[in-house]
Motif scaffolding. Sequence first.
Motif, mmCIF file in Angstrom:
data_model
loop_
_atom_site.group_PDB
_atom_site.id
_atom_site.type_symbol
_atom_site.label_atom_id
_atom_site.label_comp_id
_atom_site.label_asym_id
_atom_site.label_seq_id
_atom_site.Cartn_x
_atom_site.Cartn_y
_atom_site.Cartn_z
ATOM 1 N N MET A 47 5.170 -0.952 -0.857
ATOM 2 C CA MET A 47 5.571 -1.603 -2.070
ATOM 3 C C MET A 47 4.843 -2.484 -2.894
ATOM 4 O O MET A 47 5.072 -2.909 -3.955
ATOM 5 C CB MET A 47 7.004 -2.318 -1.704
ATOM 6 N N GLY A 48 3.958 -3.169 -2.027
ATOM 7 C CA GLY A 48 2.987 -4.157 -2.880
ATOM 8 C C GLY A 48 3.623 -5.169 -3.303
ATOM 9 O O GLY A 48 4.540 -5.962 -2.632
ATOM 10 N N ILE A 49 3.519 -5.536 -4.589
ATOM 11 C CA ILE A 49 4.173 -6.710 -5.203
ATOM 12 C C ILE A 49 5.348 -6.091 -6.113
ATOM 13 O O ILE A 49 5.714 -6.771 -7.088
ATOM 14 C CB ILE A 49 3.213 -7.597 -6.096
ATOM 15 N N GLY A 50 6.028 -4.993 -5.732
ATOM 16 C CA GLY A 50 7.204 -4.894 -6.145
ATOM 17 C C GLY A 50 7.634 -4.032 -7.429
ATOM 18 O O GLY A 50 8.647 -3.976 -8.046
ATOM 19 N N SER A 51 6.628 -3.300 -7.858
ATOM 20 C CA SER A 51 6.671 -2.729 -9.290
ATOM 21 C C SER A 51 7.758 -1.775 -9.138
ATOM 22 O O SER A 51 8.329 -1.504 -10.177
ATOM 23 C CB SER A 51 5.183 -1.972 -9.845
ATOM 24 N N THR A 52 7.884 -0.975 -8.096
ATOM 25 C CA THR A 52 8.850 0.138 -8.215
ATOM 26 C C THR A 52 10.378 -0.754 -7.957
ATOM 27 O O THR A 52 11.148 0.089 -8.548
ATOM 28 C CB THR A 52 8.848 1.100 -6.809
ATOM 29 N N ALA A 53 10.439 -1.629 -7.304
ATOM 30 C CA ALA A 53 11.787 -2.358 -7.152
ATOM 31 C C ALA A 53 12.019 -2.943 -8.696
ATOM 32 O O ALA A 53 13.202 -2.613 -9.104
ATOM 33 C CB ALA A 53 11.627 -3.618 -6.205
ATOM 34 N N LEU A 54 11.221 -3.330 -9.639
ATOM 35 C CA LEU A 54 11.241 -3.877 -10.754
ATOM 36 C C LEU A 54 11.932 -2.506 -11.691
ATOM 37 O O LEU A 54 12.728 -2.817 -12.452
ATOM 38 C CB LEU A 54 10.116 -4.459 -11.347
ATOM 39 N N ALA A 55 11.385 -1.545 -11.447
ATOM 40 C CA ALA A 55 11.582 -0.208 -12.317
ATOM 41 C C ALA A 55 13.029 0.276 -11.803
ATOM 42 O O ALA A 55 13.813 0.495 -12.988
ATOM 43 C CB ALA A 55 10.677 0.808 -11.995
ATOM 44 N N ALA A 56 13.395 -0.020 -10.718
ATOM 45 C CA ALA A 56 14.776 0.441 -10.042
ATOM 46 C C ALA A 56 15.784 -0.341 -10.769
ATOM 47 O O ALA A 56 16.776 0.032 -11.161
ATOM 48 C CB ALA A 56 14.725 0.468 -8.590
ATOM 49 N N ILE A 57 15.570 -1.803 -10.700
ATOM 50 C CA ILE A 57 16.477 -2.607 -11.161
ATOM 51 C C ILE A 57 16.579 -2.496 -12.689
ATOM 52 O O ILE A 57 17.658 -2.599 -13.074
ATOM 53 C CB ILE A 57 15.993 -4.129 -10.982
ATOM 54 N N ALA A 58 15.499 -2.268 -13.275
ATOM 55 C CA ALA A 58 15.814 -2.028 -14.685
ATOM 56 C C ALA A 58 16.573 -0.621 -15.355
ATOM 57 O O ALA A 58 17.247 -0.588 -16.144
ATOM 58 C CB ALA A 58 14.202 -1.810 -15.438
ATOM 59 N N LEU A 59 16.652 0.235 -14.213
ATOM 60 C CA LEU A 59 17.304 1.569 -14.573
ATOM 61 C C LEU A 59 18.361 1.408 -13.930
ATOM 62 O O LEU A 59 19.564 2.270 -13.902
ATOM 63 C CB LEU A 59 16.635 2.444 -14.034
ATOM 64 N N GLY A 60 19.026 0.334 -13.138
ATOM 65 C CA GLY A 60 20.194 0.190 -12.335
ATOM 66 C C GLY A 60 20.421 1.023 -11.117
ATOM 67 O O GLY A 60 21.206 1.271 -10.656
ATOM 68 N N ALA A 61 19.129 1.306 -10.560
ATOM 69 C CA ALA A 61 19.190 2.089 -9.255
ATOM 70 C C ALA A 61 19.235 0.910 -8.152
ATOM 71 O O ALA A 61 18.783 -0.013 -8.408
ATOM 72 C CB ALA A 61 18.143 3.152 -9.178
ATOM 73 N N ASP A 62 19.475 1.506 -6.920
ATOM 74 C CA ASP A 62 19.093 0.862 -5.424
ATOM 75 C C ASP A 62 17.656 1.057 -5.301
ATOM 76 O O ASP A 62 17.265 2.225 -5.410
ATOM 77 C CB ASP A 62 20.160 1.085 -4.458
ATOM 78 N N TYR A 63 17.126 0.009 -4.416
ATOM 79 C CA TYR A 63 15.957 0.559 -4.125
ATOM 80 C C TYR A 63 15.818 -0.217 -2.498
ATOM 81 O O TYR A 63 16.376 -0.959 -2.054
ATOM 82 C CB TYR A 63 14.823 -0.343 -4.752
ATOM 83 N N ILE A 64 14.893 0.366 -1.846
ATOM 84 C CA ILE A 64 14.588 -0.147 -0.462
ATOM 85 C C ILE A 64 12.796 -0.037 -0.336
ATOM 86 O O ILE A 64 12.442 1.014 -0.998
ATOM 87 C CB ILE A 64 15.017 0.732 0.685
ATOM 88 N N GLY A 65 12.300 -1.105 0.203
ATOM 89 C CA GLY A 65 10.936 -0.817 0.308
ATOM 90 C C GLY A 65 10.323 -1.318 1.365
ATOM 91 O O GLY A 65 10.863 -2.171 2.343
ATOM 92 N N PHE A 66 9.213 -1.025 1.849
ATOM 93 C CA PHE A 66 8.396 -1.679 3.049
ATOM 94 C C PHE A 66 7.207 -2.162 2.440
ATOM 95 O O PHE A 66 6.429 -1.509 1.676
ATOM 96 C CB PHE A 66 8.167 -0.560 4.027
ATOM 97 N N GLU A 67 6.519 -2.992 3.172
ATOM 98 C CA GLU A 67 5.139 -3.572 2.748
ATOM 99 C C GLU A 67 4.947 -4.570 3.904
ATOM 100 O O GLU A 67 5.563 -5.380 4.436
ATOM 101 C CB GLU A 67 5.520 -4.479 1.567
ATOM 102 N N ILE A 68 3.695 -4.352 4.370
ATOM 103 C CA ILE A 68 3.263 -4.896 5.808
ATOM 104 C C ILE A 68 2.772 -6.302 5.499
ATOM 105 O O ILE A 68 2.717 -7.051 6.439
ATOM 106 C CB ILE A 68 2.069 -4.219 6.681
ATOM 107 N N ASP A 69 2.532 -6.673 4.303
ATOM 108 C CA ASP A 69 1.851 -8.038 3.944
ATOM 109 C C ASP A 69 2.955 -9.151 3.587
ATOM 110 O O ASP A 69 3.328 -8.862 2.337
ATOM 111 C CB ASP A 69 0.628 -7.986 2.896
ATOM 112 N N PRO A 70 3.132 -10.116 4.227
ATOM 113 C CA PRO A 70 4.030 -11.126 3.813
ATOM 114 C C PRO A 70 3.860 -11.801 2.441
ATOM 115 O O PRO A 70 4.847 -12.074 1.711
ATOM 116 C CB PRO A 70 4.281 -12.134 4.790
ATOM 117 N N GLU A 71 2.688 -11.997 2.261
ATOM 118 C CA GLU A 71 2.233 -12.646 0.904
ATOM 119 C C GLU A 71 2.596 -11.707 -0.238
ATOM 120 O O GLU A 71 3.156 -12.091 -1.227
ATOM 121 C CB GLU A 71 0.773 -12.922 0.981
#
Length: 284
Positions: A241-265
């Motif tokens: 997921m990195g810094i959340g680009s796919t989550a932002l796209a899902a939110i804009a389109l009204g979809a649910d998302y789930i992501g994994f990212e190993i780096d807490p920062e």
Amino acid sequence: MTKQQRGVGGLAVNTIHTMDCIEGMRRLPAGSVDVIVTSPPYNIGKDYNSYDDRKPREDYLGWLAEFAAGAARVLADDGSFFLNIGGKPRDPWIPFDAVQRFRPHFELQNVIHWVKSIAIEKADMGGYENITGDIAVGHYQPVNSARYLSQCHEHIFHFTKGGDVALDKLGVGVPYQDKSNIGRWKAAERDLRDRGNTWFIPYRTIRSSRPHPTSFPEKLPEMCIRLHGCRPGMLVLDPFMGIGSTALAAIALGADYIGFEIDPEYREIAESRIAGARREKEQN
Ligand SMILES: C[S@@+](CC[C@H](N)C(=O)[O-])C[C@H]1O[C@@H](n2cnc3c(N)ncnc32)[C@H](O)[C@@H]1O
């Protein structure tokens, strides 16, 4: 109980989980994801906070194969998996080596070229009255070499289980330049045509330094989700997921998302971008 409250396989939805994606995907039920959009590390020596991007080639490809099997298990039978992967001028085989590791699990339904920068001469354009001169647009990063061309594109491999998933091609359609085509062709009932497989998606210009070395523009996952077709309640997964680009796209389109990212920062940056996007959405 809604999917948001219940979670999927015990993992909260609309959340980025700070964990290894192969482990995370093991916890998701088989066939629970409608769309996967992701860009794994390319093993080209990028300086990530936690991940080592300089692995022996076979170790890297073996790891991708393990990831591919996990992705195949969680994807729905009518789902789409968009894998963005590029190379580097001195190592252009990477996307082609990588894609072979997905072959045992998926049909390659489409190959999309993410064009980051392009130059078109007016003389080659024909009769486009609104364009008055040559154009050179997008993010151009010159390579310091007499041998290699600058990298102006990356691949997006579109995998499906059976190669036969019907897409919403006009969801990413482009208006006809010549409006007389509308109605003349059976397929041209609206002022939109199939975009084809060359997508020009520039990076946004930002003044400050980039918070992540390889994030893609939100427009990229947004176009992938639109192409698959949006349905209320659909679940989009980005395992890197990195810094959340796919989550932002899902939110804009009204979809649910789930992501994994190993780096807490990176996850923290993603969460703050998501909070900003949600605030903006509420205000509009
Ligand atoms: C190419 S970047 C993805 C960037 C993302 N598309 C964005 O726009 O921000 C790959 C990301 O995968 C993360 N990563 C590497 N190995 C991982 C793993 N095993 N599980 C989850 N995330 C991982 C890295 O920390 C990095 O942020």
